[in-house]
Design an enzyme around this catalytic site. Structure first.
Site, PDB file in Angstrom:
ATOM      1  CB  ILE A  13       1.051  -0.169  -6.348  1.00  0.00           C
ATOM      2  CG1 ILE A  13       1.392  -0.989  -7.597  1.00  0.00           C
ATOM      3  CG2 ILE A  13      -0.450   0.106  -6.291  1.00  0.00           C
ATOM      4  CD1 ILE A  13       0.819  -2.391  -7.597  1.00  0.00           C
ATOM      5  CG  ASP A  49       5.170  -4.353  11.699  1.00  0.00           C
ATOM      6  OD1 ASP A  49       4.657  -5.020  10.771  1.00  0.00           O
ATOM      7  OD2 ASP A  49       5.851  -4.866  12.602  1.00  0.00           O
ATOM      8  CB  VAL A  50       0.680  -4.203   7.626  1.00  0.00           C
ATOM      9  CG1 VAL A  50       0.728  -2.891   6.866  1.00  0.00           C
ATOM     10  CG2 VAL A  50       1.611  -5.241   6.993  1.00  0.00           C
ATOM     11  CG  ASN A  77      -0.138  -0.739  -1.878  1.00  0.00           C
ATOM     12  OD1 ASN A  77      -0.393  -1.143  -3.007  1.00  0.00           O
ATOM     13  ND2 ASN A  77       1.090  -0.393  -1.502  1.00  0.00           N
ATOM     14  CB  SER A 127      -2.160 -10.874  -7.030  1.00  0.00           C
ATOM     15  OG  SER A 127      -1.349 -11.500  -8.010  1.00  0.00           O
ATOM     16  CE1 TYR A 140       2.341 -11.162  -3.613  1.00  0.00           C
ATOM     17  CE2 TYR A 140       1.663 -12.235  -5.647  1.00  0.00           C
ATOM     18  CZ  TYR A 140       1.763 -11.095  -4.875  1.00  0.00           C
ATOM     19  OH  TYR A 140       1.287  -9.896  -5.359  1.00  0.00           O
ATOM     20  CE  LYS A 144      -1.090 -10.142  -2.897  1.00  0.00           C
ATOM     21  NZ  LYS A 144      -1.368  -8.884  -2.150  1.00  0.00           N
TER      22      LYS A 144
END
Length: 248
Positions: A13, A49-50, A77, A127, A140, A144
């Site tokens: 994405i 590196d977020v 993202n 998501s 996960y 979100k």
């Protein structure tokens, strides 16, 4: 020239968003922990590196040298997934998902705020798994929900300065992230392309009118939009049953 900074832009994405905005004449910053293997005269690339606040500061500082010191869109993202029932995940798999999907998004918003101005937009990658908690990808899915809550809070917090904060919440998209054994991938399919997500993101940062500017959560396919609005309008027990049929 308008500008967008994208985390996790090496593939999937993130890359589709970069290519969409490049085709429209924007200056694009594509940063990732993995190498960026595509090029363009208006593309600035680098390491990010977020989970590291210093890395955010360095990457954003590098990009704004090409944009006059500001950013029109920050696309948070980057994200990761580890599937399996909770007891089968290692502490490191749990920690990493929270670090990237929650802490990383928050650090990105915090670091980018100084470069955003009236009319800018922060886009968080959400998501459809945040409609109702998903078995088999519980961490996960929960991460979100965090993104959804953070988006709503910052949408209010930053509105006084004219900065929009929104999220894009697709079902499974044809990227490496969808290469999991979650039952919903088989029952719902993996049909959305990265380019379709990029198209929705483009439209989301170009609202047509004042009413559209007030929208916060964006679905991508007709199915994820239907699931989202059905969940909002249905009793919790009904949503739980539907989720159990699809993903349980």
């Amino acid at each position: 020239m308008r500008s967008i900074f994208i985390s996790g832009a090496a593939a999937g994405i993130g890359r589709a968003v970069a290519e969409r905005f490049l085709s429209a004449g924007w200056m694009v910053g594509a940063y990732d922990i993995a190498p960026i293997e595509y090029q363009h005269k208006r593309l600035v690339t680098g390491y990010l590196d977020v989970t590291d606040p210093t890395s955010w500061d360095q990457a954003l500082g590098d990009f704004v040298r090409h944009t006059g010191g500001h950013i029109d869109v920050l696309d948070n993202n980057a994200g990761i997934i580890a599937d399996g029932n909770l007891q089968t995940l290692s502490p490191e798999q749990i920690r990493k998902q929270v670090d990237v999907n929650c802490t990383g998004v928050t650090l990105g918003a915090r670091a980018a705020r100084r470069y955003l101005r009236k009319g800018s937009t922060l886009v968080n990658m959400g998501s459809a798994s945040a409609i109702y908690g998903q078995p088999g990808i519980a961490v996960y899915s929960a991460s979100k929900f965090y993104v959804s809550g953070l988006t709503e809070a910052l949408n209010l917090e930053w509105s006084r300065d004219g900065i929009r904060v929104i999220d894009i919440c697709p079902l499974w998209t044809k990227t490496k992230l969808a290469d999991v054994k979650a039952k919903s991938t088989r029952r719902l399919g993996v049909r959305i392309t990265p380019e379709e997500v990029a198209k929705v993101l483009w439209e989301a940062v170009h609202p047509r009118n004042r009413w559209a500017r007030g929208k916060v959560h964006y679905g991508v396919s007709n199915l994820d939009k239907l699931l989202y609005y059905s969940a909002k309008c249905s009793p919790l027990r009904v949503v739980r049953l539907l989720t159990r049929l699809v993903a349980g």
